[in-house]
Design a protein around this motif. Structure first.
Motif, PDB file in Angstrom:
ATOM      1  N   ARG A   1      10.662  -4.802  10.144  1.00  0.00           N
ATOM      2  CA  ARG A   1       9.027  -4.312  10.002  1.00  0.00           C
ATOM      3  C   ARG A   1       9.239  -3.741   8.720  1.00  0.00           C
ATOM      4  N   GLU A   2      10.146  -2.731   8.379  1.00  0.00           N
ATOM      5  CA  GLU A   2      10.120  -2.192   6.152  1.00  0.00           C
ATOM      6  C   GLU A   2      11.465  -2.474   5.631  1.00  0.00           C
ATOM      7  N   THR A   3      12.022  -3.986   5.931  1.00  0.00           N
ATOM      8  CA  THR A   3      12.625  -4.141   5.027  1.00  0.00           C
ATOM      9  C   THR A   3      12.792  -5.840   5.003  1.00  0.00           C
ATOM     10  N   GLY A   4      12.368  -5.954   6.152  1.00  0.00           N
ATOM     11  CA  GLY A   4      13.185  -7.579   6.214  1.00  0.00           C
ATOM     12  C   GLY A   4      14.563  -8.094   6.328  1.00  0.00           C
ATOM     13  N   VAL A   5      15.286  -7.568   6.576  1.00  0.00           N
ATOM     14  CA  VAL A   5      16.908  -7.405   7.071  1.00  0.00           C
ATOM     15  C   VAL A   5      17.735  -7.315   8.158  1.00  0.00           C
ATOM     16  N   PRO A   6      17.618  -8.602   8.467  1.00  0.00           N
ATOM     17  CA  PRO A   6      17.854  -8.398   9.556  1.00  0.00           C
ATOM     18  C   PRO A   6      19.772  -7.736   9.830  1.00  0.00           C
ATOM     19  N   ASN A   7      20.231  -7.577   8.981  1.00  0.00           N
ATOM     20  CA  ASN A   7      21.430  -6.700   9.111  1.00  0.00           C
ATOM     21  C   ASN A   7      21.066  -5.203   9.081  1.00  0.00           C
ATOM     22  N   VAL A   8      21.327  -4.583  10.309  1.00  0.00           N
ATOM     23  CA  VAL A   8      21.017  -3.817  10.057  1.00  0.00           C
ATOM     24  C   VAL A   8      21.603  -2.435   8.661  1.00  0.00           C
ATOM     25  N   VAL A   9      23.184  -3.086   9.080  1.00  0.00           N
ATOM     26  CA  VAL A   9      24.024  -2.097   8.335  1.00  0.00           C
ATOM     27  C   VAL A   9      23.966  -2.233   6.908  1.00  0.00           C
ATOM     28  N   THR A  10      23.514  -3.556   6.111  1.00  0.00           N
ATOM     29  CA  THR A  10      23.230  -3.537   5.412  1.00  0.00           C
ATOM     30  C   THR A  10      21.576  -3.248   4.842  1.00  0.00           C
ATOM     31  N   ALA A  11      20.752  -3.781   5.463  1.00  0.00           N
ATOM     32  CA  ALA A  11      20.067  -2.407   5.138  1.00  0.00           C
ATOM     33  C   ALA A  11      19.702  -1.043   4.814  1.00  0.00           C
ATOM     34  N   VAL A  12      20.478  -0.335   6.341  1.00  0.00           N
ATOM     35  CA  VAL A  12      20.549   1.130   5.846  1.00  0.00           C
ATOM     36  C   VAL A  12      21.553   1.498   4.922  1.00  0.00           C
ATOM     37  N   LEU A  13      22.809   0.697   5.015  1.00  0.00           N
ATOM     38  CA  LEU A  13      23.654   1.235   3.231  1.00  0.00           C
ATOM     39  C   LEU A  13      22.898   0.906   2.708  1.00  0.00           C
ATOM     40  N   ALA A  14      22.053   0.243   1.899  1.00  0.00           N
ATOM     41  CA  ALA A  14      21.470  -0.153   0.940  1.00  0.00           C
ATOM     42  C   ALA A  14      20.260   0.972   0.509  1.00  0.00           C
ATOM     43  N   SER A  15      19.658   0.636   1.307  1.00  0.00           N
ATOM     44  CA  SER A  15      17.691   1.153   1.664  1.00  0.00           C
ATOM     45  C   SER A  15      17.966   2.681   2.162  1.00  0.00           C
ATOM     46  N   TYR A  16      18.127   3.007   3.046  1.00  0.00           N
ATOM     47  CA  TYR A  16      18.335   3.815   3.863  1.00  0.00           C
ATOM     48  C   TYR A  16      18.895   5.068   3.006  1.00  0.00           C
ATOM     49  N   ARG A  17      20.027   5.110   3.807  1.00  0.00           N
ATOM     50  CA  ARG A  17      20.997   5.626   2.334  1.00  0.00           C
ATOM     51  C   ARG A  17      22.081   5.152   1.217  1.00  0.00           C
ATOM     52  N   GLY A  18      20.630   4.669   0.191  1.00  0.00           N
ATOM     53  CA  GLY A  18      21.037   4.662  -1.037  1.00  0.00           C
ATOM     54  C   GLY A  18      21.914   5.502  -1.782  1.00  0.00           C
ATOM     55  N   TYR A  19      21.375   6.928  -1.737  1.00  0.00           N
ATOM     56  CA  TYR A  19      21.667   7.727  -2.556  1.00  0.00           C
ATOM     57  C   TYR A  19      23.711   8.370  -2.454  1.00  0.00           C
ATOM     58  N   ASP A  20      24.029   7.947  -0.442  1.00  0.00           N
ATOM     59  CA  ASP A  20      25.030   8.006  -0.593  1.00  0.00           C
ATOM     60  C   ASP A  20      25.897   7.181  -0.820  1.00  0.00           C
ATOM     61  N   THR A  21      25.575   5.670  -0.776  1.00  0.00           N
ATOM     62  CA  THR A  21      25.853   4.346  -1.558  1.00  0.00           C
ATOM     63  C   THR A  21      26.159   4.346  -3.432  1.00  0.00           C
ATOM     64  N   LEU A  22      25.110   5.192  -3.577  1.00  0.00           N
ATOM     65  CA  LEU A  22      25.372   4.820  -4.698  1.00  0.00           C
ATOM     66  C   LEU A  22      26.444   5.574  -5.349  1.00  0.00           C
ATOM     67  N   GLY A  23      26.533   7.075  -4.664  1.00  0.00           N
ATOM     68  CA  GLY A  23      27.802   7.930  -4.460  1.00  0.00           C
ATOM     69  C   GLY A  23      29.164   7.151  -4.266  1.00  0.00           C
ATOM     70  N   GLU A  24      28.840   6.585  -3.378  1.00  0.00           N
ATOM     71  CA  GLU A  24      30.244   5.638  -3.318  1.00  0.00           C
ATOM     72  C   GLU A  24      30.165   4.793  -4.173  1.00  0.00           C
ATOM     73  N   THR A  25      30.110   4.078  -4.951  1.00  0.00           N
ATOM     74  CA  THR A  25      30.087   3.791  -5.892  1.00  0.00           C
ATOM     75  C   THR A  25      30.547   4.216  -7.101  1.00  0.00           C
ATOM     76  N   THR A  26      30.135   5.547  -7.655  1.00  0.00           N
ATOM     77  CA  THR A  26      30.862   6.643  -8.715  1.00  0.00           C
ATOM     78  C   THR A  26      32.351   7.258  -8.325  1.00  0.00           C
ATOM     79  N   VAL A  27      32.146   6.615  -6.435  1.00  0.00           N
ATOM     80  CA  VAL A  27      33.721   7.354  -6.713  1.00  0.00           C
ATOM     81  C   VAL A  27      34.458   6.494  -6.726  1.00  0.00           C
ATOM     82  N   VAL A  28      33.886   4.792  -6.705  1.00  0.00           N
ATOM     83  CA  VAL A  28      35.591   4.174  -6.981  1.00  0.00           C
ATOM     84  C   VAL A  28      35.238   3.723  -8.391  1.00  0.00           C
ATOM     85  N   PHE A  29      34.303   3.894  -8.921  1.00  0.00           N
ATOM     86  CA  PHE A  29      34.527   3.858 -10.406  1.00  0.00           C
ATOM     87  C   PHE A  29      35.089   5.110 -11.473  1.00  0.00           C
ATOM     88  N   THR A  30      35.245   6.256 -10.673  1.00  0.00           N
ATOM     89  CA  THR A  30      35.571   7.351 -10.858  1.00  0.00           C
ATOM     90  C   THR A  30      37.280   6.843 -10.893  1.00  0.00           C
TER      91      THR A  30
END
Lengths: 125, 109, 95, 141, 174
Positions: E119-148
């Protein structure tokens, strides 16, 4: 609380101990990194295994299924894997630099050459 | 019709599993590297092909079948290439086939 | 029936693993690694059907791709000792 | 491997498929297994494959260092930019509901761009690391 | 898998270690699929078997070291590992059993994700939804770690690309 109900923990602990043993006992730095990888995978197991529900399927919502495994550990471990490979690359780069500076990647030799000539030619070239 | 398909796919799956195990046993029992490679190729072609065929029969005409065909293509394209590279590398490295050790002349790479 | 095929594949993986463990030369290990990759790929496909969700074939495709990549990388390393070299005439003399 | 004709032909056949498959994984990640990380790694793997078979220089020609380094930075910027876009459109940072009129569509769009950012960064970093490791020993010393 | 790890521990040839690490990673990914973690298995397979094998080989080439020295005294590390393992086993006695639906991990935040994600995101894959939406800050930090990490590798390996003589000249010029 039978043995089988904790079998996944047993696997996790075995992997963890093996990784720990490799990291502690082996002197070669690349070997140590591989051991670190094994340790890391044991942590993945530790996170993922409790999330599994018998009879459930992967957490992709579909009308045909009612029970799903827990998606939260998957997310955490997904990021952990990519960070893990990035740190592995960083560690390997460090190993390469160490090898260029000391001509060896054995821990004992590095320590020996450090004690032999502290601050000497071995460290910077 | 359905039963025929089921029986066919079961036969394919069973045959594929059988060939895979045969390949695995060959991998253990064969005496030297080149013969082992031969055994492994049993797994990679006949076993894989039969199992994928069985799955395809189960799946019917869907996207799944297309993906299975893609996998099939992939296996048949890559695994001979990998085996070829492996054999060539081994030969260049100087690993002799067992026959030459038995008194034949070493073959030129 | 899927379970039977899965068991056969698991047995094959175990056998190949034994070969990888006691293989005398590196090539034996590589060959068995390749076999394990193929078997894991098939096992994934079968397991997807076993669980009733055959969408997971993407995963099997990834396996196949990376299997080849790993093998080629190792071979390349073995022949040239270098990952970046295009390869020259030195290692395979033209007859 | 100049004389290894089989490998070269197979690689030439396979690499477009691999790239296509990576895109599939990327954009199908909402509905099946997949997503930015996987797609990034697969793209990097395809180009590494190319580099392994045709040589590092060829890979560098196809994918210059400058492009790769730009990718590394751009991915993080795309990600952060999605967050800033949410901020500008009146939501919180990384708030996707405001990106479209329909909140669910906004979420979808936000997730899409975030995944793109992740994929770009990951593939860029992996490729760059590969280039660094492979080119390290090759310079004339 | 356990066998692989044991062989991994024992073998001296680094090359074998790398090949076996790839095999281990494959098997690990298969086990993860059996545990329903599809996305994780995909990442693990691609990262572990593909990229890190190539990276390890690259490092191996740069290090040019084929054997390690034999272990001198394996008893002390073995004892330490065994002690740690015993402690961990003791610790697991308090944990919930495998696949227990009443375990704390299944009761807290996850039902909300599973029930509301469509209902909230319309994305059936929960992992993707949680990764990018509910826990977006985590993933942003993680991308930054990879970058670093990427930047770190560049910084570590880019220096001293020239000949040692040239580097010395630069040092002398400083």
């Amino acid at each position: 609380m039978s043995f089988w109900s904790h079998f996944s923990y047993a696997i996790t602990i075995f992997l963890m101990v093996a990784g720990l043993y490799i990291v502690i006992a082996r002197g070669n730095l690349i070997k140590k990194l591989v051991g670190l990888g094994v340790f890391q995978t044991s942590v993945y197991m530790l996170y993922i295994a409790p999330g599994k529900l018998i009879g459930g399927t992967a957490p992709i919502i579909d009308a045909n299924f009612k029970v799903y495994s827990n998606p939260l550990p998957h997310v955490l471990i997904l990021t952990a894997i990519v960070v893990g490979v990035a740190t592995l690359a960083l560690g390997l780069a460090l190993v390469v630099r160490i090898r260029e500076a000391y001509d060896t990647i054995e821990e004992d030799d590095i320590l020996a050459s450090d004690e032999g000539e502290p601050g000497g030619d071995g460290q910077r070239r | 019709m359905n039963i025929v398909l089921d029986v066919l796919s079961w036969a394919c799956l069973a045959g594929g599993g059988f060939f895979c195990v045969v390949g695995g046993i060959g991998l253990i029992r064969m005496p030297d590297f080149y013969t082992r490679m031969h055994a492994a190729s049993v797994t990679e072609t006949l076993g894989a092909g039969l199992i994928l065929l069985g799955l395809m029969l189960q799946a019917g005409f869907t996207l799944v079948t297309a993906k299975l065909l893609l996998i099939c293509l992939f296996i048949f394209l890559t695994s001979p290439a990998a085996t070829h590279a492996l054999a060539k590398a081994a030969l260049l490295r100087g690993l002799q086939p067992l026959l030459t050790a038995m008194g034949d002349k070493p073959s030129k790479p | 029936m899927f379970a039977t095929a899965a068991c056969a594949l698991l047995a094959t993986i175990a056998l190949a693993l034994a070969r990888a463990a006691l293989g005398p030369s590196v090539f034996d290990r590589l060959q068995s690694a390749n076999t394990i990759g193929t078997c894991a790929m098939l096992l994934l496909a079968v397991m997807g059907f076993l669980g009733g969700r055959p969408e997971f074939l993407d995963l099997a495709l990834v396996y196949g791709l990376l299997n080849v990549l790993g093998t080629i990388a190792v071979l390349k390393y073995f022949r040239h000792g270098d990952l970046g070299e295009p390869g020259d005439a030195e290692e395979s003399p033209k007859p | 491997m100049r004389h290894n004709l089989v490998l070269r032909v197979v690689a030439k056949l396979l690499i477009p498929f691999i790239l296509l498959f990576a895109l599939y994984v990327q954009f199908h990640g909402d509905f099946g297994p997949g997503g930015g990380f996987q797609a990034g790694v697969i793209i990097a793997a395809a180009i590494i494959f190319y580099g392994l078979i045709y040589g590092l220089d060829a890979a560098r020609k196809a994918m210059p260092d400058r492009v790769v380094e730009t990718m590394v930075a751009c991915g993080v910027l795309i990600y952060a930019g999605v967050g800033l876009a949410g901020l500008f459109l009146g939501g919180n940072y990384l708030d996707y509901f405001v990106l479209d009129h329909d909140p669910a569509h906004g979420q979808h769009r936000g997730i899409f761009w975030v995944e793109v950012g992740v994929a770009v960064t990951v593939s860029g970093v992996m490729l760059k690391i590969f280039y660094m490791f492979a080119s390290r020993g090759r310079d004339p010393e | 898998m356990a066998l692989t790890v044991i062989v991994l521990t024992r073998s001296r040839n680094l090359f074998t270690v790398v090949v076996l690490a790839g095999v281990y990673s494959f098997l690990m990914a298969t086990a993860l699929v059996a545990l329903d973690a599809v996305d994780v298995a995909m990442t693990e397979a691609s990262v572990g078997a593909g990229i890190s094998t190539v990276l390890l080989l690259g490092a191996l080439y740069l290090c040019k070291s084929e054997e390690t020295k034999p272990v001198r005294k394996p008893w002390l590390p073995l004892a330490v590992s065994a002690a740690a393992g015993a402690l961990l086993v003791f610790g697991t006695l308090g944990l919930p059993a495998f696949s227990d639906p009443a375990a704390p991990i299944h009761t807290h935040v996850v039902p909300r994700y599973l029930n509301d994600v469509l209902r909230e995101t319309g994305v059936p894959n929960v992992v993707t939804a949680v990764l990018a939406s509910y826990r977006g800050y985590d993933t942003l930090g993680e991308t930054t770690v990879v970058f670093t990490a990427g930047i770190g590798v560049i910084a570590l390996l880019r220096r001293r690309r020239k000949q040692p003589g040239a580097a010395n000249k630069q040092d002398a010029a400083k």
